[in-house]
Design a protein around this motif. Sequence first.
Motif, short mmCIF file in Angstrom:
data_model
loop_
_atom_site.label_atom_id
_atom_site.label_comp_id
_atom_site.label_asym_id
_atom_site.label_seq_id
_atom_site.Cartn_x
_atom_site.Cartn_y
_atom_site.Cartn_z
N ASP A 23 -5.44 -2.59 -2.24
CA ASP A 23 -6.52 -1.43 -2.71
C ASP A 23 -6.01 -1.88 -4.55
O ASP A 23 -4.55 -1.08 -4.58
CB ASP A 23 -6.72 -0.74 -1.66
CG ASP A 23 -8.08 -0.17 -2.45
OD1 ASP A 23 -8.97 -0.25 -3.31
OD2 ASP A 23 -8.45 0.71 -2.13
N ASP A 45 -11.07 -4.46 4.40
CA ASP A 45 -11.30 -3.16 5.46
C ASP A 45 -12.39 -3.23 5.31
O ASP A 45 -13.52 -3.13 4.64
CB ASP A 45 -10.27 -2.28 3.78
CG ASP A 45 -10.10 -0.60 4.54
OD1 ASP A 45 -9.96 -0.80 5.30
OD2 ASP A 45 -8.74 -0.33 3.44
N TRP A 88 -5.51 -3.70 11.75
CA TRP A 88 -4.52 -2.76 11.54
C TRP A 88 -4.61 -1.54 12.70
O TRP A 88 -5.58 -1.35 12.91
CB TRP A 88 -4.67 -2.14 10.24
CG TRP A 88 -3.88 -1.46 10.08
CD1 TRP A 88 -4.60 -0.34 8.79
CD2 TRP A 88 -2.75 -1.19 9.47
NE1 TRP A 88 -3.26 0.38 8.36
CE2 TRP A 88 -1.95 -0.18 9.08
CE3 TRP A 88 -1.26 -1.70 10.02
CZ2 TRP A 88 -0.63 0.63 8.03
CZ3 TRP A 88 -0.24 -1.83 10.13
CH2 TRP A 88 0.34 -0.57 8.79
N LYS A 105 -6.38 -9.25 3.89
CA LYS A 105 -6.81 -7.52 4.35
C LYS A 105 -8.68 -6.69 4.40
O LYS A 105 -8.96 -7.00 2.80
CB LYS A 105 -5.79 -6.25 4.57
CG LYS A 105 -5.30 -5.62 4.82
CD LYS A 105 -4.60 -4.13 4.48
CE LYS A 105 -4.73 -2.83 5.02
NZ LYS A 105 -3.65 -1.95 4.35
N ARG A 131 -15.53 8.81 2.01
CA ARG A 131 -14.44 8.10 1.25
C ARG A 131 -15.34 7.99 0.06
O ARG A 131 -14.71 6.81 -0.66
CB ARG A 131 -14.09 7.18 1.83
CG ARG A 131 -12.71 6.91 0.78
CD ARG A 131 -11.17 5.80 1.35
NE ARG A 131 -10.55 6.12 1.36
CZ ARG A 131 -10.38 4.87 1.00
NH1 ARG A 131 -10.34 3.93 0.18
NH2 ARG A 131 -8.24 5.18 0.49
N TRP A 187 -6.36 -7.73 -0.04
CA TRP A 187 -7.19 -6.60 -0.34
C TRP A 187 -8.21 -6.88 -0.42
O TRP A 187 -8.54 -7.01 -1.41
CB TRP A 187 -6.37 -5.59 0.00
CG TRP A 187 -7.07 -4.45 0.52
CD1 TRP A 187 -6.83 -3.31 1.66
CD2 TRP A 187 -8.49 -3.11 -0.04
NE1 TRP A 187 -7.90 -2.53 1.78
CE2 TRP A 187 -8.73 -2.37 0.55
CE3 TRP A 187 -8.91 -3.78 -1.33
CZ2 TRP A 187 -9.69 -1.64 0.75
CZ3 TRP A 187 -9.60 -2.82 -1.37
CH2 TRP A 187 -10.49 -1.66 -0.78
N TRP A 241 0.83 -1.11 0.18
CA TRP A 241 0.18 -0.20 -0.01
C TRP A 241 0.76 1.22 0.28
O TRP A 241 0.26 2.45 -0.81
CB TRP A 241 -1.00 -0.20 1.29
CG TRP A 241 -2.07 1.14 1.19
CD1 TRP A 241 -1.54 2.02 1.96
CD2 TRP A 241 -2.77 2.02 0.46
NE1 TRP A 241 -2.44 2.99 2.25
CE2 TRP A 241 -3.53 2.87 0.59
CE3 TRP A 241 -3.20 1.42 -1.02
CZ2 TRP A 241 -3.95 3.58 0.08
CZ3 TRP A 241 -4.33 2.25 -1.85
CH2 TRP A 241 -5.06 3.21 -1.30
N ARG A 250 -10.37 0.40 -10.58
CA ARG A 250 -10.75 1.32 -9.59
C ARG A 250 -8.88 2.02 -9.17
O ARG A 250 -7.88 1.30 -8.83
CB ARG A 250 -10.44 -0.16 -8.30
CG ARG A 250 -10.23 0.07 -7.06
CD ARG A 250 -10.96 1.07 -6.21
NE ARG A 250 -10.77 1.46 -4.93
CZ ARG A 250 -11.30 1.85 -3.44
NH1 ARG A 250 -12.49 2.23 -4.72
NH2 ARG A 250 -11.49 2.06 -2.69
N CYS A 286 -9.61 -4.12 9.38
CA CYS A 286 -8.36 -2.40 9.30
C CYS A 286 -10.05 -1.80 8.89
O CYS A 286 -11.15 -2.33 8.64
CB CYS A 286 -8.13 -2.73 8.03
SG CYS A 286 -7.34 -1.36 7.60
#
Length: 730
Positions: free
Chosen positions: A359, A474, A540, A472, A438, A406, A328, A368, A521
Amino acid sequence: MKKMFLMLMSFVAVLQLYSQQTVIRIGTNETDLILCTAPTGRLYQSYLGPRLVVNSDAENLSYFVSGPAADAPVTPRGWEVYPASGAEDYFEPAFAIQHNDGNMTSIFRYVSHNQTKKDGNVTETVIHLKDDVYPVEVSLYYLAYAKENIIKTWTEIKHTEKKPVTISRYASNMIYFESPAYYLTEFSGDWASEVRMSNQQLQFGKKVLETKLGSRAAMHCYPFFELGLGQEVSENQGDVVLGTIAWTGNFQFTFEIDNVGNLRVISGMNPYASNYELKPNELFTTPEFIFTMSDQGTGKASRNLHKWARKYQLKDGEKDRYVLLNNWEATYFNFDEARLEVLMNEAKELGVDLFLLDDGWFGNKHPRVGAHAGLGDWEVMRSKLPNGIPHLVETAKKAGIKFGIWIEPEMVNPKSELYEKHPDWVIQLPNRKPYYYRSQLVLDLANPKVQDFVFGVVDKIMKENPEIAFFKWDCNSMITNIYSPYLKEKQNQLYIDHVRGVTNVFKRVRDAYPDVEFMLCAGGGGRCDYEALKYFSEFWCSDNTDPVERLYIQWGFSQIFPAKAMAAHVTSWNRSASIKFRADVAMMCKFGFDISFADLNEKEQEFCKLAVKNYNRLKKVILDGDQYRLVSPYDTNHTAVMYMNEEKSKAVLFTYDIFPRFSEKVFPVKLQNLDPNRRYKVEEINLMPGAKSRLKANGKTYTGDYLMKIGIEAFTGGKMNSRMIEITAE
Ligand code: DGJ
């Protein structure tokens, strides 16, 4: 006549039952929670404190405790274990209901209880209470962990009225304290400034700690607290209580000092905007509330929680952990296959176990390439990664490391195919302009179809790539635009049903893929609770990876969570800190990197390899040993933390000088709990290549007694300076 006789007999039977006092002792090796019934059949807390040695002392306790003196004009009340609103206790209730006839009271009376030994260490107590006017039942559950000195408790609520009832308070637990003064340590924060600790003395009235964020719920207020009884909490002495609620959503702790100076603590889900309609026979289970007490300060209380979590609650709490390299901070969204290949080879060279792709790997119609699009479209982005995830897994394999990925499956960007196809799967208002956090929205997890979709995200990736070893997971947005299309007119169940849906998915994923590791996370440490941690092996702690900030953040989280659950990576956030300082800070927790190896010079690279080796050699002590927080960064310009194995044969000491003042007096660091009679060798390790230790004690041996009473002169006047010191019994 016969009917009257029967009624009379049952009344006599009830009286007989109530006239015998029932005493229920919920005990660990160090704490007793003693409950007893009054002649009315109501259940009271008669004691909560250090374990009573003599059984008959527990039996002798009265059902009403400590009010005004007997001759005072105010009648003392008892400390009812599960008080409902509408009775004679005028303070905040644990429970509130509206029955079918509109009546808003309940009084629960003891029916029965049973205690079962789960194993040599854990005892379960279940207490059944019932309202004798309305068919409403409450069962109180307690698990007492003897050695770890932890009590975990929750409540089940059920009724058999003809139609649904509405419950508007449904605490997991309520406990009472009596002390000359009460001090609360709370944990507050925001993105990149998690768990800032502050203290205050509680006074008459209420102090409420809560969140209303729904998901990413802990961003401003964390689901745990510390209480000092009689004095502010301190690390090594004094009576303290540490409590935490296992709920990945809106929680609430209410601390209320009543008219006679006693403290009531109510813990549970936040009832805000959540009057819950409970159908006949439907079971309403509250989250678990977990607490521990210590008469030797928070250090011991935290160790209780750490040990308990590793053994009983945290996913894979007793298993090993991978050291990983995450891309990241090295790439953000800007990568392609070739770049990832380079990073994977760097990971190999560094000596870590796993490469974690963050991501930006998905989305085609809406690629993305930033945070504004693609979320929800879990198809690999062909322009960036033409050979798909299998190729990346293969590349990692060739490099001799494992592969992790992720996801953020509970969320959607409006700019996504998922949103285009299923706008009805999204929490959003049908009749108002949306507010985005976001650039994203939260999926409606109350809807079972959406739960299947979210489970399917992991399932599909795993089916196509069975060798993936790590996720991960998120969760970057709180719930905005609060309206569930699925719940329709039952919007007041959104906050609870959403989180239950999330938890269902977590469970399904863990059960389907028990050997895969999962990192929790939420844009940093916005999710950190002991329910989610049943399904996640780590979390995280913060996107803020500046090692100076991390010293405070890790100090804060360590109050409640073991180092093993706390992910910490070496990054470039603070380039003015040396790579050694950055690594020494991350090595206190579950270690990893989030950096491009190629950006480091040769010496730094060599050092990082050494750090991985040292970590692997000592991680049993760091991750599974006892943690001693020796010097707080909140008190001085320095901080020190030590980890020690159970046999007291190996310890690792980390010391940090943050921003000391010119010519400041520094004190030796005194270790804790070593064997005073054994001799220990002190060695400074994890030095930069070519650097020599300037630690006076380096290479020497001392008794444990010396190291605890006199200590090691490990602090310096240097800024952002650190030491890792290995201590080995001879
Ligand atoms: C927030 C996380 O905390 C970061 O580590 C990173 O994964 C980004 N999200 C990715 O969008």
